[in-house]
Scaffold this motif. Structure first.
Motif, short mmCIF file in Angstrom:
data_model
loop_
_atom_site.label_atom_id
_atom_site.label_comp_id
_atom_site.label_asym_id
_atom_site.label_seq_id
_atom_site.Cartn_x
_atom_site.Cartn_y
_atom_site.Cartn_z
N LEU A 92 0.83 -1.21 0.00
CA LEU A 92 0.00 0.00 0.00
C LEU A 92 0.86 1.26 0.00
O LEU A 92 0.47 2.29 -0.56
N ARG A 93 2.02 1.20 0.61
CA ARG A 93 2.92 2.36 0.66
C ARG A 93 3.48 2.71 -0.73
O ARG A 93 4.08 3.78 -0.90
N GLY A 94 3.31 1.84 -1.68
CA GLY A 94 3.76 2.13 -3.05
C GLY A 94 2.66 2.68 -3.94
O GLY A 94 2.86 2.84 -5.14
N VAL A 95 1.49 2.95 -3.35
CA VAL A 95 0.34 3.42 -4.13
C VAL A 95 -0.07 4.81 -3.65
O VAL A 95 -0.22 5.03 -2.44
N ILE A 96 -0.28 5.73 -4.58
CA ILE A 96 -0.76 7.08 -4.26
C ILE A 96 -2.17 7.24 -4.80
O ILE A 96 -2.43 6.94 -5.98
N GLY A 97 -3.08 7.70 -3.96
CA GLY A 97 -4.44 7.89 -4.40
C GLY A 97 -4.58 9.06 -5.37
O GLY A 97 -3.71 9.96 -5.41
N THR A 98 -5.69 9.06 -6.09
CA THR A 98 -5.93 10.13 -7.07
C THR A 98 -6.90 11.17 -6.56
O THR A 98 -6.61 12.36 -6.54
N ASN A 99 -8.04 10.71 -6.09
CA ASN A 99 -9.09 11.62 -5.65
C ASN A 99 -9.46 11.35 -4.19
O ASN A 99 -9.39 10.21 -3.73
N ASP A 100 -9.87 12.40 -3.50
CA ASP A 100 -10.33 12.23 -2.13
C ASP A 100 -11.51 11.26 -2.10
O ASP A 100 -12.48 11.44 -2.84
N GLY A 101 -11.42 10.22 -1.29
CA GLY A 101 -12.48 9.23 -1.21
C GLY A 101 -12.18 7.95 -1.98
O GLY A 101 -12.96 6.99 -1.89
N ASP A 102 -11.07 7.89 -2.71
CA ASP A 102 -10.69 6.63 -3.37
C ASP A 102 -10.54 5.54 -2.32
O ASP A 102 -9.98 5.76 -1.24
N VAL A 103 -11.03 4.33 -2.64
CA VAL A 103 -11.00 3.22 -1.69
C VAL A 103 -10.17 2.07 -2.25
O VAL A 103 -10.24 1.77 -3.45
N CYS A 104 -9.39 1.46 -1.37
CA CYS A 104 -8.71 0.23 -1.75
C CYS A 104 -8.87 -0.78 -0.63
O CYS A 104 -9.10 -0.42 0.53
N TYR A 105 -8.75 -2.04 -0.96
CA TYR A 105 -8.85 -3.10 0.04
C TYR A 105 -7.50 -3.80 0.14
O TYR A 105 -6.95 -4.28 -0.86
N VAL A 106 -6.97 -3.85 1.38
CA VAL A 106 -5.70 -4.53 1.65
C VAL A 106 -6.02 -5.88 2.28
O VAL A 106 -6.70 -5.95 3.30
N THR A 107 -5.54 -6.95 1.67
CA THR A 107 -5.94 -8.29 2.12
C THR A 107 -5.27 -8.70 3.44
O THR A 107 -5.90 -9.36 4.27
#
Length: 461
Positions: A10-25
């Protein structure tokens, strides 16, 4: 919605828009339970620090437009979210737990959080519990020596233990904090636990220890100076170390307690089992070990439904008053069942004394009302001697000694009063049929007053 394997990814990913959601397993991998949903937040989070659990900053980039913020459902914080996975018996999770606590420590009026420990094996050392925090296991701890429950906590090893090392520390400034449903093993047999002063240092105000097993401690299971606090439904066992501890002229008169409180005001000690291990049944004079020791002022407190057992001394109360004790059991002690020293205006109701002063060199008997004790009232105490063949291997002579040894005042307004005491001998402890059960007053089931001007303590039948 993106799916990401673990927190490091996750530390290698930068979000684009406020409110973007990702799921970390997972936190690391292999379904470790440390994953979850994260939301890309910008407002208010542009300078937030990575805490390793609920706020994640993309590594190296440190973007000015946001952070990954864990979506927390409910009020409990799972320790696995901070990499405290409880998978390895020798893993030290102290740093991760400290980061978790810092992450939820605020200066706001509404403080605190519930930290939940799922099934696992954890090691910590010198963890300070802040005000408002509750550390809780996911299943109620049973009153058992064996760690047959899903949460096991032991001390972390250190090559240079401090004088006051512990696992959890309630400081004098801690308020409204609690440990609940935890199995805390002092690990006295190993270097990690041999230098532990106490498993839990318990001071502060309005704090609680509820439904915990705190056992196998080299010295104290619990030590501290709490005010208006509760110790309820715990199993507290320590005194594994065979080293000396003070003497009769020291402040605490040489007593080392599994539960050792140096002041306890306006509090509750209810339904606990407090003792030393059966392998420690060895009279040590003058370094007597009391399984429960209360000194330097125990006042206006309730002590009810507890079992004090398996030490040189079951319970020792010193320098206090205005307490209410009821339904406690003092049993299987090499020396005294209960000793009072400088205690006044306490009410004891339905206390039970069974098989104390067992050692050949035992002394002080079931109950000692020592000097300067005044205006204490014992209502319906029971003094019982029973046959127990399992004690024969401990070099116990089985002689029935005095039940009450009284040094206190027995005249005037400040006399100590015993109302309807009950004395019974269910059988000699000595299986030898030729041994007389009651050869004269020396071994009779009677009270005894040291004051030469009076024969017995003041008793009302």
């Amino acid at each position: 919605m993106q799916v990401i394997n673990n927190i490091q990814a996750l530390r290698g990913v930068i979000g684009t828009n406020d409110g973007d959601v990702c799921y970390v397993t997972d936190y690391i991998g292999n379904n470790d339970g440390g994953g979850g949903h994260f939301v890309w937040r910008i407002a208010g989070f542009t300078t937030a620090t990575d805490n390793g659990g609920t706020i994640i900053v993309p590594g190296g980039a440190n973007p000015t437009n946001g952070r990954w913020v864990r979506n927390i459902e409910g009020t409990a914080i799972n320790v696995r979210w901070f990499g405290i996975l409880g998978r390895e018996s020798d893993a030290d999770y102290s740093d991760q737990l400290k980061k978790l606590i810092i992450a939820f420590t605020t200066s706001e009026k509404v403080t605190g959080v519930q930290i939940m420990f799922p099934r696992g094996y954890y090691r910590f050392r010198n963890i300070t519990i802040p005000s408002g925090f509750t550390l809780i296991g996911e299943q109620t701890a049973r009153n058992n020596w064996i760690a047959n429950m899903p949460v096991l906590i032991r001390p972390t090893y250190t090559a240079s233990p401090g004088l006051n090392d512990c696992i959890f520390n309630f400081t004098n400034g801690t308020q409204n904090a609690s440990l609940e449903n935890l199995y805390i093993d002092g690990d006295y047999e190993n270097p990690a636990g041999s230098g532990l002063y106490a498993a839990v240092i318990f001071s502060g105000k309005f704090c609680s220890l509820i439904n915990n097993n705190i056992v196998n401690c080299a010295k104290h299971a619990v030590f501290g100076s709490p005010w208006a606090s509760r110790i309820e439904n715990n199993n507290l066992h320590g005194l594994k170390a065979a080293t000396g501890y003070g003497n009769d002229s020291s402040t605490d008169r040489g007593f080392l307690g599994s539960l050792h409180l140096q002041s306890f005001v306006d509090g509750w000690i209810i339904n606990n089992e407090i003792g030393a291990t059966s392998t420690y049944l060895d009279f040590k004079d003058p370094n007597r070990k009391g399984v429960a020791v209360f000194i330097k002022g125990m006042e206006a407190s309730v002590v009810s439904g507890n079992v004090f057992e398996n030490g040189d001394l079951a319970a020792f109360f010193m320098d206090g008053g205005f307490n209410y004790l009821s339904g406690n059991r003092y049993e299987l002690s090499m020396s005294t069942g209960l000793e009072l020293y400088n205690m006044f205006q306490c009410n004891f109701h339905g206390e039970r004394f069974t098989n104390n002063s067992l050692k050949t060199v035992g002394r002080y008997d079931d109950l000692v009302v020592n000097q300067n004790c005044a205006n204490n009232t014992f209502i319906s105490p029971t003094f019982t001697k029973t046959y127990n063949p399992g004690l024969a291997s401990l070099n116990i002579d089985g002689k029935v000694r005095y039940n009450i040894t009284n040094y206190g005042n027995n005249s005037g307004v400040w006399k100590n009063v015993f109302i309807s005491p009950y004395f019974t001998n269910i059988g000699t402890l000595d299986p030898n049929p030729s041994y007389p059960k009651n050869p004269g007053r020396k071994y009779a089931l009677t009270p005894y007053c040291v004051n030469p001007s009076e024969v017995d303590p003041y008793i009302i039948d």
